[in-house]
Design a protein around this motif. Structure first.
Motif, PDB file in Angstrom:
ATOM      1  N   ARG B 150     -59.261 -42.714 -72.424  1.00 55.09           N
ATOM      2  CA  ARG B 150     -59.852 -43.989 -72.008  1.00 55.09           C
ATOM      3  C   ARG B 150     -58.826 -44.873 -71.321  1.00 55.09           C
ATOM      4  NH1 ARG B 150     -63.376 -47.535 -75.818  1.00 55.09           N
ATOM      5  NH2 ARG B 150     -63.468 -48.753 -73.889  1.00 55.09           N
ATOM      6  N   VAL B 151     -57.571 -44.784 -71.772  1.00 59.23           N
ATOM      7  CA  VAL B 151     -56.528 -45.561 -71.100  1.00 59.23           C
ATOM      8  C   VAL B 151     -56.470 -45.160 -69.627  1.00 59.23           C
ATOM      9  CG1 VAL B 151     -54.088 -46.112 -71.036  1.00 59.23           C
ATOM     10  CG2 VAL B 151     -55.213 -45.770 -73.228  1.00 59.23           C
ATOM     11  N   GLY B 152     -56.516 -43.858 -69.418  1.00 56.90           N
ATOM     12  CA  GLY B 152     -56.522 -43.365 -68.031  1.00 56.90           C
ATOM     13  C   GLY B 152     -57.694 -43.910 -67.240  1.00 56.90           C
ATOM     14  N   HIS B 153     -58.867 -43.964 -67.887  1.00 60.17           N
ATOM     15  CA  HIS B 153     -60.057 -44.464 -67.195  1.00 60.17           C
ATOM     16  C   HIS B 153     -59.928 -45.956 -66.872  1.00 60.17           C
ATOM     17  CE1 HIS B 153     -61.849 -40.649 -67.688  1.00 60.17           C
ATOM     18  NE2 HIS B 153     -62.125 -40.750 -68.969  1.00 60.17           N
ATOM     19  N   ILE B 154     -59.395 -46.704 -67.840  1.00 62.64           N
ATOM     20  CA  ILE B 154     -59.269 -48.148 -67.618  1.00 62.64           C
ATOM     21  C   ILE B 154     -58.259 -48.437 -66.515  1.00 62.64           C
ATOM     22  CG2 ILE B 154     -58.580 -50.333 -68.681  1.00 62.64           C
ATOM     23  CD1 ILE B 154     -59.692 -49.221 -71.331  1.00 62.64           C
ATOM     24  N   GLY B 168     -64.784 -50.970 -60.954  1.00 64.72           N
ATOM     25  CA  GLY B 168     -64.788 -49.514 -61.100  1.00 64.72           C
ATOM     26  C   GLY B 168     -65.941 -49.052 -61.972  1.00 64.72           C
ATOM     27  N   TYR B 169     -65.963 -47.772 -62.255  1.00 62.69           N
ATOM     28  CA  TYR B 169     -67.019 -47.219 -63.113  1.00 62.69           C
ATOM     29  C   TYR B 169     -66.496 -46.047 -63.923  1.00 62.69           C
ATOM     30  CZ  TYR B 169     -67.153 -44.088 -59.083  1.00 62.69           C
ATOM     31  OH  TYR B 169     -66.802 -43.224 -58.082  1.00 62.69           O
ATOM     32  N   PHE B 170     -65.189 -46.070 -64.222  1.00 63.81           N
ATOM     33  CA  PHE B 170     -64.581 -44.888 -64.828  1.00 63.81           C
ATOM     34  C   PHE B 170     -64.544 -44.942 -66.345  1.00 63.81           C
ATOM     35  CE2 PHE B 170     -63.030 -45.409 -60.539  1.00 63.81           C
ATOM     36  CZ  PHE B 170     -63.435 -44.206 -60.010  1.00 63.81           C
ATOM     37  N   ASP B 171     -64.382 -46.136 -66.897  1.00 63.54           N
ATOM     38  CA  ASP B 171     -64.410 -46.237 -68.353  1.00 63.54           C
ATOM     39  C   ASP B 171     -65.873 -46.382 -68.779  1.00 63.54           C
ATOM     40  OD1 ASP B 171     -63.592 -46.420 -70.968  1.00 63.54           O
ATOM     41  OD2 ASP B 171     -63.339 -48.602 -70.879  1.00 63.54           O
TER      42      ASP B 171
END
Lengths: 160, 446, 268
Positions: B150-154, B168-171
């Motif tokens: 999740r850190v990567g996504h954020i 964005g829309y990754f997390d």
């Protein structure tokens, strides 16, 4: 002139015939198992009792009962009246060529068309339950018009 | 004489300034922005500790791969090959040598640092503008180590927002129906996964048919259709507690549920005696309201983001078409008029578009139109595909696609796909099993 | 009688023929033609350098028909490496804002990870963006002096028209910048997103100073898109240095304004 009249009549008859046949050729040709796009075969049909088919078929996007369907349902109704201890579930189905949610509604409509017809032939509503499966439970996994026609159906199933 | 000069000066001065040459730049590259994602640096002590907790060789590199994949999937960025990187991660994070990064054509750079502090994962990250030689953003996150993806996504979300100007829309997560088995008797389960296909969890066992799950705006509840005990009804599942309940007490099938934008209501269809109508139920006071009243099929309702309008699917014209009405059911207006039939309208989170499925001449399309029905655009065509769901920023649509079977009726599969609003960047979304009915969550963190 | 039969049968045959040929046709649905895709032909002067835009959805290019003077284009020069400016080291500003305890999670049925509890805390470390940083003033002074020395050469060009760049000169410059500008694709095209940048140039086309004309807009709240676009435009100019300017007429183009407008590209 008499002969003239006869010719005129003959001409009209021929013309009418031509008109009608022109209409017919535009519709889908019946392939032996389908009329229009309604399934008329018996491959998938099961029987509630001898001579009482369990299912009726529909045209694309339709919930109108065909003559053959009404015939089948009358047989079902007669048999149901004789076996008054039984209750039934009528399952409505659609083919895979529609969106899921709409197909659920369409299946419900088809099952209800069958239910209503059975009721007019004296089967009590309390013995008939309706469920729609939409496109979720096809009998034929094919992706062709014949497979779809088999899947557009309403099936009467014994519930007890 | 002097005045004459002055006069000339006065006359010519404004002309000279007006004559500033202007050049209009109306075109540019639409090719993805070259970006370098340096592996995040990890000190040795943290590395060995994290190794024990997460069984990962190098968590810094792992996080950077998450970021890279996200950026690549977006289609807007071109993450550069790490082999070409000249600077070491720890030094790059302190002070990038911009000429080195410019040399490999990077226009932006992401660096970071991972440490383990009191059993907590602490991740710093910086985004650099390579050409302007300046830092654009710097953030730090602290969380439990197992949340490292999740850190990567954020981080991706933050960099994406800073570089593209939109959220964005990754997390985010995707809830969908996992499918297995023969086409004639599919086993279906509710499943949830991260947007990039990782961390899949199954929420039901597959004993009964389940369909069309949808998130509430807070992402903690899911509403879906279940055939539990052969009674197709709309259910509500709290994914924190696992508690399920039937929505409302309807004497027939309820289906096609969605939450209202404030999360307080569920809107759905109720089918009775061959007629489907749209209803809402207030989740607090359980008040049920009938919204449509028409002897045709009315289904697939979806609220506008401001809650004032509802778009839905009806065959009152004879065929499936898309309609819009006020949320009280008044002012029903048909908006789809193109060739073919239309289903599954979904209002975009930005409010300006409605996504839909269109069927025409044996093909299925995913498309978008404005809310008045103008500007229809078809994004993708296939044998069978439907049920688009918007990414929270309204830029990407996820939907599912089923294959045509062969003559023997074999070879059926159902998969999730995503496509940009532009019609580009169509991608298969990785899932463990076959999948359908995707619903995209909103951003889990803001 | 025979004549009547003959006439009648000819007519019958004729009508049968017409009916059998035309009636099915009438019943056919109108042919469903795919929508016509209109292609705009772009008129280009012989020596223009404008490349076709990649992947662009709908590009309408209006080229004014004009007498074109052929001018040699300066060959692209190798970009001089500039020393990186000092970059502030922001480590000491990094702060962790809040820790998060593991919330007590429901043990049965649903896995912890499925929960959507916000287990994260994040904080912006500082605001690194000031307008000043975006305006490159580094070489301004040095260039100002150089300008004066160039004065003499300009005078020769004075006789040439003062009204701007020739079409091919403009095209050369445009083509170069088109290639350098990565348009941020997330921008909404329906907003006013024109970025005007004023440049001061050296005779070789390198940039002495670049200034965003509406830079007040940059840090206004709700203008995030504008900032992103402006930054991309500045990157494009940096990437393109030195600009492909005409070899002559420095006086004409030493001050140059570039209007970056992404609408055409984003629409569609």
């Amino acid at each position: 002139m008499d002969l003239g009249k006869i010719f005129k009549n003959t001409f009209l008859v021929i013309l009418t015939c031509l008109l009608l046949s022109a209409c017919a050729t535009q519709k889908k040709v019946s392939t032996g198992q389908m009329q229009g796009d309604v399934y008329t075969g018996t491959d998938t049909v099961e029987y509630l009792a001898s001579g009482v088919p369990d299912r009726v078929f529909f045209a694309t996007n339709e919930s109108v009962l065909t003559t053959a369907s009404r015939d089948t349902l009358r047989k079902q109704a007669a048999w149901m009246r004789k076996n008054s201890e039984l209750t039934f579930v009528i399952e409505g189905h659609a083919d895979e060529r529609g969106t899921r949610e709409y197909n659920l509604a369409l299946g419900e409509r088809r099952a209800n068309a069958a239910k209503d017809y059975l009721m007019t032939y004296g089967v009590s509503a309390s013995r008939l339950q309706v469920i729609s499966y939409g496109k979720e439970r096809p009998v034929d996994s094919g992706s062709n018009p014949l497979a779809w026609s088999k899947n557009r159906r309403s099936v009467t199933v014994k519930a007890n | 004489m002097f005045f004459r000069y002055l006069l000339i000066l006065v006359i010519f001065l404004p002309i000279k300034t007006l004559a500033l040459i202007e050049v209009d730049i109306t075109r540019g590259n639409l090719s993805p922005l070259p970006i370098a994602v340096s592996p995040l640096s990890v000190d040795d002590e943290s590395k060995s500790n994290l190794n024990k907790i997460l069984k990962s060789e190098d968590i810094g590199s792992d996080i950077s791969i998450v970021i890279e994949n996200n950026l690549k999937t977006s289609g807007l960025f071109n993450p550069l090959n790490k082999n070409a990187f000249l600077q070491k991660p720890d030094i790059a994070h302190l002070k990038p040598r911009f000429e080195d990064w410019a040399l490999i054509k990077a226009q932006a750079l992401i660096t970071g640092k991972v440490t383990l502090v009191d059993e907590k994962l602490r991740v710093e990250f910086r985004l650099w503008d390579v050409l302007a030689a300046k830092e654009m953003m710097a953030l730090a996150f602290t969380t439990v180590p197992k949340n490292w993806r999740r850190v990567g996504h954020i981080i991706t979300d933050k960099a994406y927002e800073r570089l593209t100007g939109e959220k964005g829309y990754f997390d985010t997560r995707i809830i969908y129906v996992a499918e297995e088995g023969k086409k004639t008797n599919r086993v279906k389960k509710l499943a949830i996964m991260d947007q990039d296909g990782f961390n899949t969890k199954y929420l039901t066992l597959g004993n009964e048919l389940v369909l069309t799950p949808r998130f509430n705006p807070a992402n903690q509840m899911v509403t879906y259709l279940s055939y539990f005990r052969n009674l197709p009804r709309v259910y509500l599942l709290d994914i924190e507690t696992g508690v399920q309940e039937v929505v409302g007490d309807f004497p027939g099938m309820t289906f096609a549920p969605r939450f209202s934008p404030d999360g307080k209501k569920i809107i759905m269809s109720f089918a009775m005696d061959g007629n489907s109508e749209i209803y809402t139920m207030d989740l607090e006071n359980r008040v049920v309201e009938k919204i449509t009243n028409h002897p045709s099929i009315d289904t697939s309702p979806s609220f506008s983001p401001n809650g004032k309008y509802i778009c839905f699917n009806s065959d009152r014209s004879g065929y499936q078409q898309i309609y819009v009405m006020k949320s009280d059911g008044s002012n029903v207006k048909r908006i789809s008029f193109g060739k073919g039939i239309y289903g599954t309208p979904v209002w975009s989170p930005r409010g300006d578009l409605i996504a839909f499925t269109k069927m025409h001449k044996g093909k299925f399309y995913i498309g978008v139109m404005r809310t008045d029905g103008s500007g229809e655009r078809l994004l993708t065509e296939n044998y069978y595909q439907e049920a688009p769901s918007w990414s929270p920023n309204g830029r990407v649509l996820i939907f599912y696609r089923e294959t045509k079977t062969d003559e023997k009726g074999e070879g059926f599969s159902a998969k999730l796909w995503s496509i940009d609003l532009t019609g580009y960047n169509e991608r298969l979304v990785k899932t463990e099993t076959d999948a359908s009915d995707p619903s995209w969550s909103s951003l889990l963190s803001n | 009688m025979i004549r009547n039969i003959a006439i009648s049968s000819t007519f019958h045959l004729l009508i049968i023929l017409i009916a059998s040929m035309s009636l099915p046709f009438l019943l056919k649905k109108p042919i469903d033609l795919p929508p016509i895709i209109s292609i705009e032909l772009i008129q280009i002067t012989d020596k223009t350098n404008i490349p076709f835009a990649p992947k662009a959805k709908k590009i309408i290019e209006k080229v004014k028909k004009k007498e074109k003077l052929v001018s040699e284009q300066a060959p692209p020069k190798i970009v001089k490496k500039e020393k990186p400016e000092a970059v502030p080291l922001p480590d000491e500003k990094i702060e962790k804002v809040q820790k998060l305890e593991d919330k007590k999670q429901n043990p049965e049925k649903i896995d912890n990870e499925v929960k959507q509890v916000s287990e994260f805390e994040k904080e912006e470390l500082f605001d690194p963006n000031s307008i000043a940083a975006l305006i490159d003033k580094s070489k301004e002074e040095a260039a100002e002096t150089k300008l004066k020395t160039d004065k003499i050469t300009q005078d020769q060009d004075k006789s040439a028209e003062m009204t701007g760049l020739s079409l091919s000169e403009e095209d050369a410059l445009k083509a170069q910048i088109f290639g350098c500008w990565s348009i941020p694709l997330g921008l909404p095209y329906n907003e006013n997103l024109l970025v005007r940048i004023k440049l001061k140039l050296k005779p070789d086309g390198s940039v002495i100073k670049s200034e965003i004309l509406d830079h007040a807009r940059m840090n206004k709240p709700g203008q995030g898109f504008y900032k992103v676009l402006a930054e991309s435009a500045l990157r494009a100019i940096k990437l393109c240095q030195p600009l492909r300017v005409p070899t002559t007429g420095y006086e004409r183009w030493k001050d140059l304004q570039l209007n970056f407008d992404a609408r055409e590209m984003l629409e569609g």
